[in-house]
Design a protein around this motif. Structure first.
Motif, PDB file in Angstrom:
ATOM      1  N   THR A   1       0.790  -1.193  -0.053  1.00 35.54           N
ATOM      2  CA  THR A   1       0.244   0.024  -0.006  1.00 35.54           C
ATOM      3  C   THR A   1       0.975   1.175  -0.056  1.00 35.54           C
ATOM      4  O   THR A   1       2.208   1.356   0.522  1.00 35.54           O
ATOM      5  CB  THR A   1      -0.916   0.100   1.258  1.00 35.54           C
ATOM      6  N   GLY A   2       0.263   2.221  -0.481  1.00 41.14           N
ATOM      7  CA  GLY A   2       1.274   3.636  -0.428  1.00 41.14           C
ATOM      8  C   GLY A   2       1.378   4.122  -1.795  1.00 41.14           C
ATOM      9  O   GLY A   2       1.459   3.025  -2.804  1.00 41.14           O
ATOM     10  N   ALA A   3       1.960   5.084  -2.134  1.00 37.04           N
ATOM     11  CA  ALA A   3       2.280   5.716  -3.399  1.00 37.04           C
ATOM     12  C   ALA A   3       3.559   4.663  -3.985  1.00 37.04           C
ATOM     13  O   ALA A   3       4.430   4.361  -2.957  1.00 37.04           O
ATOM     14  CB  ALA A   3       2.808   7.020  -3.429  1.00 37.04           C
ATOM     15  N   PRO A   4       3.583   4.776  -5.207  1.00 34.86           N
ATOM     16  CA  PRO A   4       4.543   3.705  -5.883  1.00 34.86           C
ATOM     17  C   PRO A   4       5.942   4.093  -5.138  1.00 34.86           C
ATOM     18  O   PRO A   4       6.937   3.444  -4.976  1.00 34.86           O
ATOM     19  CB  PRO A   4       4.224   3.912  -7.217  1.00 34.86           C
ATOM     20  N   HIS A   5       6.341   5.528  -5.442  1.00 35.72           N
ATOM     21  CA  HIS A   5       7.537   5.812  -5.061  1.00 35.72           C
ATOM     22  C   HIS A   5       7.809   5.832  -3.707  1.00 35.72           C
ATOM     23  O   HIS A   5       9.243   5.952  -3.143  1.00 35.72           O
ATOM     24  CB  HIS A   5       7.773   7.458  -5.474  1.00 35.72           C
ATOM     25  N   GLU A   6       6.896   5.444  -2.848  1.00 36.60           N
ATOM     26  CA  GLU A   6       7.379   5.028  -1.344  1.00 36.60           C
ATOM     27  C   GLU A   6       7.066   3.769  -1.077  1.00 36.60           C
ATOM     28  O   GLU A   6       7.341   3.299  -0.054  1.00 36.60           O
ATOM     29  CB  GLU A   6       6.153   5.885  -0.428  1.00 36.60           C
ATOM     30  N   ALA A   7       6.887   2.695  -1.841  1.00 35.29           N
ATOM     31  CA  ALA A   7       6.607   1.452  -1.588  1.00 35.29           C
ATOM     32  C   ALA A   7       7.874   0.603  -1.443  1.00 35.29           C
ATOM     33  O   ALA A   7       8.790   1.081  -1.893  1.00 35.29           O
ATOM     34  CB  ALA A   7       5.857   0.835  -3.113  1.00 35.29           C
TER      35      ALA A   7
ATOM     36  N   TRP B   1       9.877  -0.301  -4.509  1.00 31.28           N
ATOM     37  CA  TRP B   1      10.872   1.079  -4.942  1.00 31.28           C
ATOM     38  C   TRP B   1      12.081   1.004  -4.207  1.00 31.28           C
ATOM     39  O   TRP B   1      13.241   1.324  -4.848  1.00 31.28           O
ATOM     40  CB  TRP B   1      10.014   2.336  -4.990  1.00 31.28           C
TER      41      TRP B   1
ATOM     42  N   GLN C   1      -1.017  -4.193  -5.564  1.00 29.21           N
ATOM     43  CA  GLN C   1      -0.303  -2.506  -5.298  1.00 29.21           C
ATOM     44  C   GLN C   1      -1.426  -1.655  -4.822  1.00 29.21           C
ATOM     45  O   GLN C   1      -2.522  -1.624  -5.993  1.00 29.21           O
ATOM     46  CB  GLN C   1       0.641  -2.138  -6.296  1.00 29.21           C
ATOM     47  N   TYR C   2      -1.665  -1.150  -3.918  1.00 20.74           N
ATOM     48  CA  TYR C   2      -2.757  -0.016  -3.659  1.00 20.74           C
ATOM     49  C   TYR C   2      -2.263   1.060  -3.129  1.00 20.74           C
ATOM     50  O   TYR C   2      -1.375   1.261  -2.416  1.00 20.74           O
ATOM     51  CB  TYR C   2      -3.813  -0.625  -2.463  1.00 20.74           C
ATOM     52  N   GLU C   3      -2.658   2.210  -3.996  1.00 18.16           N
ATOM     53  CA  GLU C   3      -2.006   3.517  -3.733  1.00 18.16           C
ATOM     54  C   GLU C   3      -2.248   4.319  -2.473  1.00 18.16           C
ATOM     55  O   GLU C   3      -1.506   5.146  -1.918  1.00 18.16           O
ATOM     56  CB  GLU C   3      -2.086   4.305  -5.080  1.00 18.16           C
TER      57      GLU C   3
ATOM     58  N   SER D   1      -9.699   1.405  -3.371  1.00 21.85           N
ATOM     59  CA  SER D   1      -9.193   1.174  -4.723  1.00 21.85           C
ATOM     60  C   SER D   1     -10.041   1.230  -5.804  1.00 21.85           C
ATOM     61  O   SER D   1      -9.843   1.401  -7.062  1.00 21.85           O
ATOM     62  CB  SER D   1      -8.319  -0.069  -4.910  1.00 21.85           C
TER      63      SER D   1
END
Length: 799
Positions: free
Chosen positions: A54-60, A63, A79-81, A93
């Motif tokens: 979960t979370g923004a892709p650049h914080e996953a 990443w 993946q859930y943002e 989502s």
């Protein structure tokens, strides 16, 4: 059909990284382990998998792995943002929420692809803490339990972290997980790792520590350089090399143990119901674990890139005990709670809450006005012995027999009530007892009509020896439901013929000097005797005749005859009636009590197996107040002098309570409505028919039963009721035994199911009773699994 599968390959090392809490550094440790494995095992492939993120892709987490370990294969499945718990993120989502089975299937598929690439490592990182929910809301500890991947637990190094770490560890252990190592950051202020090292040392669980990552730098380039240097130091650290080598050895030891278990078992184990001279090591199933309806069994011929463990449906419900699935967390916690609260406590002249609550629950749910007392023992066989002691004493006192009078049991041919000596004596001579030195069968066992489906028709078959006496050769019905409509069948010519025959037979026996102390029946289905479905009308009539005419038949003096099943009169008449419901009770046949299918109330009722959902042994023998009164006396030796060291053990009683509550909840909420009303399968329709279960129903579809019944060249008959399916096969040309327990007619079908479906992804582990093949679902088995089994059985029979 997609059964859960454990993850174990010969050359792929798979480990799952758990967090004792959120923000304990799971991804830091995952990155460190991946880089260390890539360095120390440079010739092998290393991969990272995040099933749910979960979370923004650049914080996953993926990443972070790509940033600092770009050479590591890196995948995320779901993946859930939204940065929140996975179950909430999945809802927000707007996407379809994946089923637990789908999540597990995706993980399994990913791991299988990695295994196909050759030797390597796969680290699977969970989300949040041990009990953080998955997308469906199921806690991760339960969601991932079927995979049984060796666990690496990241402990909490912060204040309060010791408690969090121990709680997380215990949660994993309660679910059968092997925690291979504890990992946490070094912290000079709290030094949690020192306490944890001492705590886990006796359990041989190593605790590894690494320095905390450097303080976060707001400058991205400086942060990248700092973390890059941090990981470079750690990946070549000796402690990481030691951790990986330790994990590798533990995994090799596990595989070696699994692959040698069956051979070692042939030298050390004495198996029940097994002629071991005919049993080779290759025929022994090595079970690594079990979850839900499936064993995870060793597949000894697996290639290097194939899974070593394969799901096998538990087709005998682990000798008829399994009710709520293997590894059921509710039952596990119930057992742990009682073990922690009591352990075991002496029960004579004492009481504890689980025993009292279970007794009250059983009496309430039986809805039998006769039953008032509960006697605990350890298993069904001893529970039947207790029932026999109760009944014989009551009959002897009422009829004035001396202690030296030879008194027997009245029952049905093929009945079997257990393997202890007293229970054996309640059964006629047969294969189970004919070579037991002390066996002396005490009683008489009547022949009786049976029920089967043959070529699409439900038939009541009359044994040839009874046809002349009954004046009929059987009946044919359109459905099994019609067979059980006893209110409609009572008063028929068949019913009258049954009454007259039973009365004549009892008069003949008594005239020859036979004395009987009880009528003992397995209601509806005779289990070990061959999964025989008795005509319910015959059993009902037998009870009625014994009760209405028995006082004159069995007494040497004039005795009063009592009204049958009158709610206002719970005394027994004729003979005490014992129902052995060890196999058939507690929803096995679709009803809480199989007695309800006959419409009669026994004076004594025996319950085990499903009582504890298959987790621990326990038996309850329920009796009427009038039976209980037969043991009341000023003389202590007149008491029921029977008991066990573990009588009413709290763990068993607590687990039984939880088992009964869960099955009753399932029944009330309509969890089985897909089988009650095949036309009403939508979830919103469940509650509508939740309280409308028909008298007779089965998880096995009527179309499937009809199809099997028409394989006339191989099948003599088939029936399905509740969770049980029984198929009687015709003996082959080389089967000298023909029918019965010694027959090998069902062996081919059993072997075919053990080889599994066409894709080889799963098998079915079953037992047979000679020429009778039987298989049963648990109370948790879903529709898809049952239909998959039906397909496999049908294909095997048609081959």
């Amino acid at each position: 059909m997609n059964p859960p599968a454990a993850l174990l390959w010969r050359h792929l090392r798979v480990f799952q990284i758990w967090g004792s809490n959120t923000d304990v550094g799971k991804t830091i440790f995952a990155t460190t382990l991946c880089k260390a494995a890539a360095e120390h095992y440079s010739h092998e492939k290393v991969a990272f998998l995040k099933p749910v993120s979960t979370g923004a892709p650049h914080e996953a987490d993926s990443w972070h792995m790509r940033t600092y370990a770009p050479d590591i294969a890196n995948d995320t499945l779901f993946q859930y943002e939204v940065a929140c718990s996975p179950h909430a993120a999945a809802k927000l989502s707007g996407q379809a929420i994946p089923l637990d089975s789908a999540v597990l299937a995706e993980i399994r598929s990913h791991a299988a692809r990695r295994a196909a690439l050759g030797s390597g490592w796969l680290f699977i990182e969970t989300a949040g803490g041990v009990h953080s929910p998955g997308p469906s809301g199921t806690p991760q500890a339960d969601l991932y339990a079927p995979m049984r991947v060796p666990a690496l637990l990241v402990g909490d190094s912060k204040l309060g972290g010791i408690s969090q770490t121990l709680a997380a560890y215990e949660s994993l252990k309660l679910r059968g997980q092997d925690v291979e190592a504890i990992m946490l950051f070094q912290d000079a202020q709290y030094e949690n790792h020192l306490y944890l090292q001492d705590y886990f040392q006796p359990s041989n669980v190593p605790v590894y520590t690494i320095p905390k990552p450097p303080q976060r730098n707001t400058d991205d380039r400086a942060e990248h350089r700092s973390m890059g240097a941090y990981y470079k130091r750690l990946s070549s650290d000796d402690s990481m090399r030691d951790l990986l080598a330790n994990l590798d050895k533990r995994r090799e030891d596990r595989i070696n143990r699994l692959e040698t278990m069956n051979q070692k078992a042939t030298d050390t184990i004495w198996y029940p119901f097994t002629q071991q001279k005919l049993l080779s090591a290759s025929q022994i199933t090595a079970i690594d674990s079990a979850h839900g309806d499936f064993f995870q069994v060793l597949s000894p011929k697996a290639a290097s890139d194939e899974a070593l463990l394969q799901p096998a449906f538990d087709g005998s419900a682990s000798w008829w005990t399994l009710g709520l699935g293997h590894g059921n967390p509710k039952l596990t916690l119930a057992a742990a709670y009682a073990a922690g609260r009591y352990g075991h406590v002496m029960f004579a002249s004492s009481v504890h809450e689980p025993a009292l609550a279970l007794a009250e629950t059983l009496l309430e749910n039986m809805r039998n006005p006769r039953l008032a007392r509960v006697f605990y023992s350890d298993n069904g066989s001893t529970g039947c012995e207790v029932a026999t002691k109760m009944a014989l004493r009551a009959a002897r006192l009422r009829y004035g027999w001396s202690a030296n009078d030879k008194v027997g049991i009245l029952g049905l041919k093929g009945s079997y009530h257990g393997d202890t000596m007293g229970a054996m004596d309640c059964s006629e001579p047969g294969v189970f007892n004919e070579k037991v030195e002390w066996y002396t069968g005490k009683g008489h066992w009547l022949d009786f009509p049976t029920v089967r489906c043959h070529e699409g028709q439900w038939q009541v078959d009359i044994p040839e020896a009874l046809q002349a006496d009954l004046g009929c050769g059987g009946e044919t019905f359109e459905s099994l439901d019609e067979v059980f409509r006893l209110d409609e069948r009572i008063g028929s010519a068949t019913h009258k013929a049954y009454e007259d025959h039973i009365l004549r037979e009892l008069q003949r026996l008594v005239s020859r000097g036979h004395k009987f102390g009880a009528l003992m029946l397995e209601p509806v289905v005779l289990g070990a005797g061959g999964m025989i479905l008795a005509d319910p009308l015959f059993q009902r009539t037998l009870v009625d005749v014994v009760r209405s005419s028995g006082s004159q038949l069995f007494s040497t003096s004039t005795q009063h005859s009592l009204p049958d099943d009158s709610p206002s009169n719970t005394d027994w008449s004729g003979l005490p009636v014992i129902f052995d419901e060890v196999f058939v009770g507690l929803y096995r046949l679709g009803r809480f009590s199989a007695a309800s299918l006959l419409g009669v109330h026994p004076d004594i009722s025996v319950h085990a197996k499903l009582l504890t959902g298959g987790l621990v042994p326990l038996c309850a023998t329920l009796a009427s107040e009038s039976i209980f009164a037969a043991f009341e006396s000023d003389d202590k030796s007149d008491a029921l002098l029977h008991g066990h060291s573990y009588t009413a053990h709290p763990v068993g009683c607590q687990v039984a309570l939880e088992s009964l509550r869960e099955m009753n909840r399932m029944r009330a909420s309509g969890d089985w409505s897909w089988a009650w009303r095949p036309s009403q399968q939508e979830p919103e329709q469940r509650q509508q028919c939740a309280n409308e279960a028909p008298l007779v129903w089965s998880v096995w579809s009527s179309d499937f039963v009809d199809q099997v019944s028409r394989v006339a060249a191989r099948i003599e008959g088939v029936w399905a009721l509740g969770s049980v399916l029984a198929i009687t096969l015709r003996a082959g040309a080389g089967d000298e035994a023909g029918s019965g327990y010694k027959s090998t007619a069902a062996a081919d079908l059993q072997a075919r199911l053990r080889s599994g479906g066409d894709d080889g992804s799963w098998t079915a582990h079953t037992r047979v009773l000679g020429n009778v093949f039987y298989i049963m679902a648990s109370q948790k088995t879903d529709k898809a699994t049952v239909r998959g089994l039906e397909k496999l059985i049908a294909e095997a029979l048609l081959e």
